[in-house]
Design an enzyme around this catalytic site. Structure first.
Site, PDB file in Angstrom:
ATOM      1  CD  GLU A   1       5.397  -5.336 -10.345  1.00  0.00           C
ATOM      2  OE1 GLU A   1       6.098  -5.311  -9.302  1.00  0.00           O
ATOM      3  OE2 GLU A   1       4.197  -5.033 -10.357  1.00  0.00           O
TER       4      GLU A   1
ATOM      5  N   GLY B   1       0.863  -1.177   0.000  1.00  0.00           N
ATOM      6  CA  GLY B   1       0.000   0.000   0.000  1.00  0.00           C
ATOM      7  C   GLY B   1       0.894   1.219   0.000  1.00  0.00           C
TER       8      GLY B   1
ATOM      9  CG  HIS C   1       5.877  -2.433  -7.316  1.00  0.00           C
ATOM     10  ND1 HIS C   1       5.010  -3.458  -7.615  1.00  0.00           N
ATOM     11  CD2 HIS C   1       5.584  -2.046  -6.045  1.00  0.00           C
ATOM     12  CE1 HIS C   1       4.219  -3.678  -6.583  1.00  0.00           C
ATOM     13  NE2 HIS C   1       4.549  -2.846  -5.616  1.00  0.00           N
TER      14      HIS C   1
ATOM     15  CB  SER D   1       4.362  -3.643  -2.331  1.00  0.00           C
ATOM     16  OG  SER D   1       4.391  -2.376  -2.925  1.00  0.00           O
TER      17      SER D   1
END
Length: 249
Positions: A190, A86, A155, A118
């Site tokens: 990714e 998030g 990412h 993440s």
């Protein structure tokens, strides 16, 4: 310590965490209940339910850390901890406000498996300085859990030659970080993850890159970035001593 640090929690055409199901199952082997930290998103209950739905298939119960009267007590007794993705700034602010930076780090160093995706992967680093996120809130400090001595950029995106975007590429931004700080940064593309396993009482361990073919890109001070594919041993990163610019005006 046992760490599983995912670049992302969702992959195209696959359900939440499904791309890493096998490695997650192995990492959490023997765990009956997982303590989930949902502070990176605003809907804590909904986020926890999403994680619980996935973990149910592995036979693991999930408890949201936000459901307890004292989150630090839950962290201190957790079998395993998962911090989800998030906004990294919102997440770190919440961790500091609740005294969880120290509490979670202590529990993980004592042997509880840690899993991050993440923003949760950002939290395993010394600071959040290599996040991609917008600073929607201001944490009291950029200091994170410091479970590994290097930085991670989840990412990670390679430059797109045909793109009309005129802003900095991810590579340019990380090179700017390297101009001000002397600490390696691993750009996790990714579908990739890091696994750390440290023997009890040992100061170092084995750090392995896993995931799909994309691999990762390593940025170090004074050198060109280097490419690393799946199954690469990156244990040398555990021996670095990070140096951050801490000057104030």
């Amino acid at each position: 310590m046992k760490l599983l640090l995912l670049s992302n929690s969702a992959a195209p055409g696959r359900g939440y965490l499904e791309h890493a199901r096998e490695v997650i199952a192995g990492h959490l082997s023997g765990v009956d209940e997982l303590l989930f930290v949902p502070y990176a998103l605003a809907d804590h209950d909904g986020y926890t339910a999403k994680v619980a739905s996935f973990m149910e298939g592995l036979g693991i119960r999930v408890r949201g850390i936000h459901t307890g009267s004292d989150p630090r007590e839950l962290a201190a007794s957790a079998q395993a901890v998962f911090i989800g993705g998030g906004n990294s700034f919102r997440l770190l602010k919440s961790l500091h406000e609740r005294g969880l930076v120290e509490a979670v780090a202590e529990r993980v160093r004592a042997g509880a498996p840690y899993m991050g995706s993440s923003a949760g992967t950002n939290m395993a680093c010394p600071t959040l300085r290599t996040t991609n996120d917008m600073p929607i809130v201001q944490p009291p400090s950029f200091e994170a859990l410091d479970l590994v001595p290097f930085q991670i950029n989840p990412h990670y995106l390679d430059p797109a030659p045909a793109s009309a975007h005129m802003g900095e590429t991810r590579e340019e931004r990380l090179n700017q970080f390297m101009e001000e700080n002397d600490v390696p940064v691993l750009g996790l593309r990714e579908g990739t993850w890091l696994r750390l396993s440290t023997e009890e009482g040992a100061g170092t361990g084995t750090l392995t890159l896993g995931g799909i073919e994309a691999g990762a890109r390593l940025f170090t001070s004074g050198a060109e970035p280097t490419e690393h594919g799946p199954d690469t041993d990156l244990s040398q990163l555990l021996a670095v001593t990070p140096h951050f610019d801490t000057r104030t005006v």
